[in-house]
Design an enzyme around this catalytic site. Structure first.
Site, PDB file in Angstrom:
ATOM      1  N   GLY A  37       2.013  -7.536  -4.828  1.00 58.42           N
ATOM      2  CA  GLY A  37       1.262  -6.289  -5.076  1.00 58.42           C
ATOM      3  C   GLY A  37       1.948  -5.455  -6.154  1.00 58.42           C
ATOM      4  O   GLY A  37       1.307  -4.948  -7.079  1.00 58.42           O
ATOM      5  N   HIS A  38       3.266  -5.319  -6.025  1.00 56.76           N
ATOM      6  CA  HIS A  38       4.015  -4.578  -7.050  1.00 56.76           C
ATOM      7  C   HIS A  38       3.914  -5.284  -8.403  1.00 56.76           C
ATOM      8  O   HIS A  38       3.761  -4.641  -9.445  1.00 56.76           O
ATOM      9  CB  HIS A  38       5.496  -4.483  -6.663  1.00 56.76           C
ATOM     10  CG  HIS A  38       5.776  -3.716  -5.412  1.00 56.76           C
ATOM     11  ND1 HIS A  38       6.247  -4.316  -4.267  1.00 56.76           N
ATOM     12  CD2 HIS A  38       5.655  -2.396  -5.124  1.00 56.76           C
ATOM     13  CE1 HIS A  38       6.419  -3.395  -3.322  1.00 56.76           C
ATOM     14  NE2 HIS A  38       6.057  -2.220  -3.817  1.00 56.76           N
ATOM     15  N   ALA A  88      11.866  -3.830  -2.178  1.00 59.82           N
ATOM     16  CA  ALA A  88      11.296  -4.851  -1.277  1.00 59.82           C
ATOM     17  C   ALA A  88       9.997  -5.348  -1.900  1.00 59.82           C
ATOM     18  O   ALA A  88       8.924  -5.301  -1.299  1.00 59.82           O
ATOM     19  CB  ALA A  88      11.095  -4.312   0.136  1.00 59.82           C
ATOM     20  N   GLN A 143      -2.477   8.677  -1.944  1.00 58.40           N
ATOM     21  CA  GLN A 143      -1.370   8.939  -2.873  1.00 58.40           C
ATOM     22  C   GLN A 143      -1.869   8.948  -4.323  1.00 58.40           C
ATOM     23  O   GLN A 143      -1.474   9.802  -5.124  1.00 58.40           O
ATOM     24  CB  GLN A 143      -0.281   7.883  -2.697  1.00 58.40           C
ATOM     25  CG  GLN A 143       0.832   7.970  -3.724  1.00 58.40           C
ATOM     26  CD  GLN A 143       1.981   7.046  -3.402  1.00 58.40           C
ATOM     27  OE1 GLN A 143       2.840   7.376  -2.601  1.00 58.40           O
ATOM     28  NE2 GLN A 143       2.002   5.880  -4.013  1.00 58.40           N
ATOM     29  N   GLY A 167      -0.854   1.782  -6.808  1.00 58.33           N
ATOM     30  CA  GLY A 167      -1.729   0.871  -6.072  1.00 58.33           C
ATOM     31  C   GLY A 167      -2.684   1.635  -5.168  1.00 58.33           C
ATOM     32  O   GLY A 167      -2.288   2.600  -4.502  1.00 58.33           O
ATOM     33  N   SER A 211       2.525  -5.461   1.816  1.00 58.27           N
ATOM     34  CA  SER A 211       3.302  -4.231   1.983  1.00 58.27           C
ATOM     35  C   SER A 211       4.752  -4.601   2.246  1.00 58.27           C
ATOM     36  O   SER A 211       5.027  -5.585   2.940  1.00 58.27           O
ATOM     37  CB  SER A 211       2.757  -3.442   3.170  1.00 58.27           C
ATOM     38  OG  SER A 211       3.673  -2.437   3.541  1.00 58.27           O
ATOM     39  N   SER A 212       5.661  -3.795   1.707  1.00 51.68           N
ATOM     40  CA  SER A 212       7.087  -4.015   1.983  1.00 51.68           C
ATOM     41  C   SER A 212       7.351  -3.943   3.480  1.00 51.68           C
ATOM     42  O   SER A 212       8.224  -4.637   4.006  1.00 51.68           O
ATOM     43  CB  SER A 212       7.929  -2.942   1.288  1.00 51.68           C
ATOM     44  OG  SER A 212       7.601  -2.883  -0.072  1.00 51.68           O
TER      45      SER A 212
HETATM   46  P1  AMP Z   1       6.007   1.210  -2.561  1.00 54.80           P
HETATM   47  O1  AMP Z   1       7.153   0.379  -3.045  1.00 54.80           O
HETATM   48  O2  AMP Z   1       5.480   0.809  -1.231  1.00 54.80           O
HETATM   49  O3  AMP Z   1       6.271   2.692  -2.691  1.00 54.80           O
HETATM   50  O4  AMP Z   1       4.820   0.904  -3.565  1.00 54.80           O
HETATM   51  C1  AMP Z   1       4.979   1.075  -4.948  1.00 54.80           C
HETATM   52  C2  AMP Z   1       3.622   0.990  -5.587  1.00 54.80           C
HETATM   53  O5  AMP Z   1       3.068  -0.305  -5.319  1.00 54.80           O
HETATM   54  C3  AMP Z   1       2.640   2.024  -5.025  1.00 54.80           C
HETATM   55  O6  AMP Z   1       1.853   2.530  -6.088  1.00 54.80           O
HETATM   56  C4  AMP Z   1       1.828   1.207  -4.056  1.00 54.80           C
HETATM   57  O7  AMP Z   1       0.530   1.722  -3.839  1.00 54.80           O
HETATM   58  C5  AMP Z   1       1.769  -0.139  -4.783  1.00 54.80           C
HETATM   59  N1  AMP Z   1       1.459  -1.194  -3.839  1.00 54.80           N
HETATM   60  C6  AMP Z   1       2.061  -1.466  -2.652  1.00 54.80           C
HETATM   61  N2  AMP Z   1       1.448  -2.493  -2.028  1.00 54.80           N
HETATM   62  C7  AMP Z   1       0.422  -2.874  -2.832  1.00 54.80           C
HETATM   63  C8  AMP Z   1      -0.603  -3.877  -2.739  1.00 54.80           C
HETATM   64  N3  AMP Z   1      -0.694  -4.679  -1.685  1.00 54.80           N
HETATM   65  N4  AMP Z   1      -1.475  -3.998  -3.765  1.00 54.80           N
HETATM   66  C9  AMP Z   1      -1.402  -3.180  -4.845  1.00 54.80           C
HETATM   67  N5  AMP Z   1      -0.463  -2.205  -4.989  1.00 54.80           N
HETATM   68  C10 AMP Z   1       0.429  -2.052  -3.998  1.00 54.80           C
END
Ligand code: AMP
Length: 285
Positions: A36-37, A32, A153, A147, A185-186
């Site tokens: 950010g990713h 998703a 985390q 992130g 955020s996803s």
């Molecule tokens: P997730 O898919 O939510 O597990 O996130 C994967 C990576 O993307 C993790 O290291 C998160 O911290 C980072 N991440 C998610 N949202 C953001 C954001 N808004 N800005 C920067 N990094 C992000």
């Protein structure tokens, strides 16, 4: 962009890359994907020859089965974004490829894993550590990108790397926000327009706290934030806490220079996180 689903293929691929002396950056995600990713992929591309991104919704880090079921999934959309975002290799294994047998280990993640998210989501960091350690073993990165949106985390991953002597450098990257200030955020995908408008107040609350200037007194700062959120309908607050930004301990006026304020709240049944760093303790007596 090369797409790999098998763990053996992944190992073979990184063996070849490493034998050519190429530097590997790794970006673990649960899909998703959003900007950010992609910012993590950009950071990896700047510092490495090859960027590998995993898309894997890890069942073992969800303490709430319905949260796992409802987690947004859209692989076709993700693959398009990754291709355009400059990812070289996408790794999308099945649960069986990652865990041929269940991982029963209890990881040593230090006191930092026992507070905040560790208290609210029992087992979450153990599941996260399990999958991250496996992905490091399978992708053998020189550097891995996380992130600061998930502030705690990032710190727990540092402990994992230190305690298990994992040969990888952890790079923590800034939070990307919508123009409204909402942390990308996803999980935002699960909010209605109204829910998103409410969620903006989490970052606004943190910004109001930051703008109030350095404080001698943490309880005054937290009161300011709690008062702000008390005026917003439909925010189910789990915690709003100020911690020493360097180690998440309780701030001390004598030693802490920078604090991070962390917030977790449910809006429309969706659990959201945000945080902001701010200066501390520089107010004259
Ligand atoms: P997730 O898919 O939510 O597990 O996130 C994967 C990576 O993307 C993790 O290291 C998160 O911290 C980072 N991440 C998610 N949202 C953001 C954001 N808004 N800005 C920067 N990094 C992000």
């Amino acid at each position: 962009m090369q797409s790999i689903t098998s763990s053996n293929k992944m190992l073979e691929c990184v063996y070849n890359l490493r034998s050519k002396g190429l530097q590997i950056g790794f970006v673990p995600t649960m899909g998703a994907l959003h900007a950010g990713h992609l910012s993590l992929i950009e950071a990896s591309n700047r510092e490495n020859d090859i960027t590998i991104c995993s898309v894997f919704v890890n069942p073992s880090q969800f303490n709430d089965p319905s949260d796992f079921e409802k987690y947004p999934r859209n692989l076709d959309h993700d693959l398009g974004l990754l291709e355009r975002g400059g990812c070289n290799i996408v790794f999308t294994p099945s649960v069986e490829q990652v865990y041929p047998e269940a991982d029963l280990e209890t990881y040593q993640l230090g006191d930092i894993s026992e507070i905040l998210e560790g208290t609210k989501r029992p087992g979450h960091f153990n599941g996260m550590a399990s999958v991250i350690k496996r992905f490091f073993e399978l992708t053998k990165p020189h550097r891995a990108y996380f992130g600061l949106k998930d502030y705690q985390q990032c710190m727990v991953v540092e402990v994992l790397v230190k305690n298990y002597h994992l040969p990888v450098e952890i790079v923590s990257c800034p939070i990307l926000r919508e123009p409204s200030g909402l942390a990308m955020s996803s999980r935002n995908e699960r909010l209605t327009q109204e829910g998103k408008a409410t969620a903006v107040h989490l970052s606004k609350c943190l910004q109001v706290m930051k703008n109030s200037g350095p404080k001698k007194n943490i309880s005054e700062l937290i009161k300011l934030g709690n008062d702000y959120l008390a005026n917003i309908n439909s925010v189910d607050l789990e915690y709003l806490e100020a911690r020493d930004a360097s180690n998440l301990s309780e701030p001390s006026i004598h030693t802490t220079k920078e604090i991070v304020v962390l917030v977790a709240a449910q809006i429309e049944g969706v659990r959201l996180l945000d945080n902001m760093t701010m200066t501390y303790g520089q107010v004259p007596e």
